[in-house]
Design a protein around this motif. Structure first.
Motif, mmCIF file in Angstrom:
data_model
loop_
_atom_site.group_PDB
_atom_site.id
_atom_site.type_symbol
_atom_site.label_atom_id
_atom_site.label_comp_id
_atom_site.label_asym_id
_atom_site.label_seq_id
_atom_site.Cartn_x
_atom_site.Cartn_y
_atom_site.Cartn_z
ATOM 1 N N ILE A 28 -37.797 -13.127 -50.272
ATOM 2 C CA ILE A 28 -37.173 -13.378 -48.974
ATOM 3 C C ILE A 28 -37.987 -14.473 -48.294
ATOM 4 C CG2 ILE A 28 -36.574 -12.434 -46.709
ATOM 5 C CD1 ILE A 28 -36.538 -9.640 -48.041
ATOM 6 N N THR B 84 -38.562 -16.745 -45.009
ATOM 7 C CA THR B 84 -38.244 -16.692 -43.590
ATOM 8 C C THR B 84 -39.226 -17.496 -42.759
ATOM 9 O OG1 THR B 84 -37.965 -15.192 -41.686
ATOM 10 C CG2 THR B 84 -39.564 -14.550 -43.365
ATOM 11 N N LEU C 102 -37.923 -5.900 -40.933
ATOM 12 C CA LEU C 102 -37.939 -6.778 -42.103
ATOM 13 C C LEU C 102 -39.023 -6.362 -43.082
ATOM 14 C CD1 LEU C 102 -37.177 -9.253 -43.754
ATOM 15 C CD2 LEU C 102 -38.475 -10.665 -42.157
ATOM 16 N N ALA D 268 -38.259 -4.998 -46.887
ATOM 17 C CA ALA D 268 -38.840 -5.676 -48.047
ATOM 18 C C ALA D 268 -39.650 -4.705 -48.891
ATOM 19 C CB ALA D 268 -39.710 -6.843 -47.581
ATOM 20 N N LEU E 64 -42.191 -10.997 -49.479
ATOM 21 C CA LEU E 64 -41.893 -11.796 -48.295
ATOM 22 C C LEU E 64 -42.646 -13.121 -48.391
ATOM 23 C CD1 LEU E 64 -42.138 -9.168 -45.422
ATOM 24 C CD2 LEU E 64 -40.102 -10.479 -46.026
ATOM 25 N N GLU F 247 -43.537 -16.012 -45.804
ATOM 26 C CA GLU F 247 -43.527 -16.331 -44.378
ATOM 27 C C GLU F 247 -44.048 -17.748 -44.155
ATOM 28 O OE1 GLU F 247 -45.335 -14.521 -40.167
ATOM 29 O OE2 GLU F 247 -46.138 -13.860 -42.109
ATOM 30 N N LEU G 34 -45.718 -11.551 -39.863
ATOM 31 C CA LEU G 34 -45.302 -10.588 -40.890
ATOM 32 C C LEU G 34 -46.479 -10.215 -41.764
ATOM 33 C CD1 LEU G 34 -41.916 -12.190 -42.046
ATOM 34 C CD2 LEU G 34 -42.283 -10.446 -40.286
ATOM 35 N N CYS H 122 -46.968 -9.917 -48.729
ATOM 36 C CA CYS H 122 -46.425 -11.080 -48.025
ATOM 37 C C CYS H 122 -47.264 -12.314 -48.314
ATOM 38 C CB CYS H 122 -46.406 -10.800 -46.513
ATOM 39 S SG CYS H 122 -45.831 -12.172 -45.493
#
Length: 509
Positions: free
Chosen positions: A274, A276, A296, A300, A307, A309, A326, A335
């Motif tokens: 993902i 973002t 979010l 995830a 993730l 970020e 995040l 992440c």
């Protein structure tokens, strides 16, 4: 001059020499005004008789391509303005502007590669230049901040000190993960912003674009699915397309990515990552709410999706309270966090960084080595001398103050000069204002009309998977110009919209 000669060919050697030079002139590889090698010297290099070179030069001189100047040498003449381009010159021009043009003279494998990447645009969807070469055009379409605020003197001094004090050491390859003192400084800067990042978990990259490329290279294979916001970062989507990935865009509202739509995509497509921009997203400028961030991170984790970020201007806030990254909310290793010095210091530095934890960190370093061995050691060392927590905070505070005033000027000018049915979303930070057009105006038409009126804007079509979905939107950079220039830009944009409507009315009648 290395001219390939076929001594077993039926073509005379002087004709082969002349043909080679002619091809170079017509393709612009040999520019007008260039001095050719002396006859004696070229004959010696090619292992031919001097008369052979003289005959070649004489043939080209008779064709009006060369001129011999006594005592100076032989020079290439500029082309006749009224002479049609030769097939060779036309081929050169087409190849440089249309990479997918078929040409029987290129190897077959080149056409295969071109067809594989045929979905990619020939140039970036949004120009990278901060200012238009045409001084009469006000540029609001790029993604950089104001060059006038770049700390040139300080960076120049840092580079000078680096070369003076470290000498040849600065010119060696840097550590593959990046210059350790700079990584340590970045760790302190991130800690000051509430983002946990150990020095050993930081990788220096050539801008955040390379960080995204490395993560994509490691986590995905051709045909995999990735999730982004919709709309999203144009060059990021092009990167995903180049990898042959299936892109799912999740609609947004005022709080950011919609979690109901995200969960549907996670359940249906099992994406590999993902991507973002939770802070002042590109292109919309939306800042994801704290509740959405937590949702979010939970989604995830529940679907075991990494993730990614991208916090490219997260600390450029004009109002409101900072939201947690995040990275700060997610479990360790869940992440990837990416940042850059391009937006606040200078894009040409091409220094970004990524925080990655766990075994994948070492794999990313290995991918980095395979891509470019390491980022510039000289620039990293100079940047280390420049960046400190205090200096970074001071530069950020000054920039925020200036850009906040420009944001206010742009919003006021929009209200004054743009049609009432064009709405501008709140701009709480970052670089961009996101405009929504009324049904009778399209981004494509407004962008063209605006350029004709002396202002460049970014059409929303560049940021959607389906360009038609972006015809209702424009992106405007709020940081590039002072208040006076911004007012003039909005006056021109308003005039462009008015002219466009008048033309539409006349056509309807």
């Amino acid at each position: 001059m290395r001219i390939p000669l076929d001594r077993e060919s039926g073509s005379p050697l002087y004709s082969q020499i002349a043909a080679f030079i002619r091809e170079g002139i017509e393709s612009h590889a040999l520019p007008a005004g260039m001095r050719l090698p002396a006859i004696r010297k070229l004959a010696l290099e090619l292992g031919v008789n001097r008369i052979t070179v003289e005959n070649a030069y004489a043939e080209l001189e008779a064709a009006g391509l060369l001129a011999a100047r006594v005592g100076s040498g032989t020079f290439i003449l500029p082309p006749f303005p009224d002479v049609r381009r030769s097939p060779a010159a036309s081929r050169h021009t087409e190849a440089s502007t249309k990479c997918n043009t078929k040409c029987d003279t290129w190897p077959a494998w080149q056409q295969t590669v071109v067809e594989r990447f045929s979905s990619l645009p020939a140039k970036p969807p949004i120009p990278l230049l901060t200012h238009s070469p045409d001084r009469n055009i006000i540029s609001l379409n790029c993604g950089n901040s104001d060059p006038a605020l770049y700390p040139l003197d300080e960076l120049r001094a840092s580079l000078r000190d680096t070369l003076r004090k470290e000498g040849t050491d600065a010119g060696e390859y840097a550590d593959m993960a990046g210059y350790a003192p700079l990584r340590r400084t970045i760790s302190h800067v991130l800690a000051d912003q509430g983002i946990p990042a150990a020095t050993d978990d930081i990788i220096i990259t050539s801008g955040s674009q390379q960080a995204l490329a490395l993560v994509t290279q490691l986590l995905t294979r051709h045909g995999d699915t990735v999730v982004t916001e919709g709309p999203s970062y144009a060059d990021g989507m092009d990167l995903f397309r180049a990898r042959g990935l299936n892109i799912i865009q999740i609609p947004m509202d005022a709080e950011g990515m919609r979690m109901d739509k995200l969960e549907e995509a996670l359940r249906a497509h099992s994406p590999k990552l993902i991507f973002t921009m939770p802070n002042f997203q590109n292109p919309t400028g939306i800042c994801m709410s704290g509740q959405r961030r937590r949702q979010l991170v939970q989604l995830a984790a529940a679907y075991a999706v990494p993730l990614v970020e991208d916090d490219f201007v997260g600390d450029l806030r004009y109002e409101g309270h900072a939201q947690p990254a995040l990275k700060a909310l997610a479990a360790k290793g869940a992440c990837f966090y990416m940042g850059t010095f391009s937006k606040m210091l200078m894009p040409g530095l091409r220094v970004g960084y990524m925080v990655a934890e766990g075994p994948v960190r070492d794999l990313l370093v290995r991918c980095k080595r395979l891509n470019d061995i390491s980022s510039s050691g000289v620039i990293q060392r100079a940047l280390y001398r420049f960046v400190s927590v205090g200096r970074h905070r001071t530069h950020l505070s000054r920039s925020c103050s200036i850009y906040r005033r420009r944001r206010d000027a742009l919003l006021a000018a929009c209200a004054e000069y743009l049609p009432e049915d064009i709405t501008v979303s709140p701009v709480t930070g970052g670089l961009f204002a996101w405009c929504t057009l009324p049904p009778d105006l399209t981004a494509t038409a407004v962008t063209e009309a605006a350029l004709n009126n002396g202002v460049a804007v970014a059409p929303g079509t560049a940021f959607f998977l389906n360009p038609a979905d972006g015809e209702r939107f424009l992106r405007l950079n709020v940081t590039l110009h002072d208040a006076e220039v911004i007012r003039e830009a909005m006056r021109r944009l308003g005039r462009a919209c008015e002219t466009l409507r008048q033309q539409q009315d006349a056509f309807a009648k």
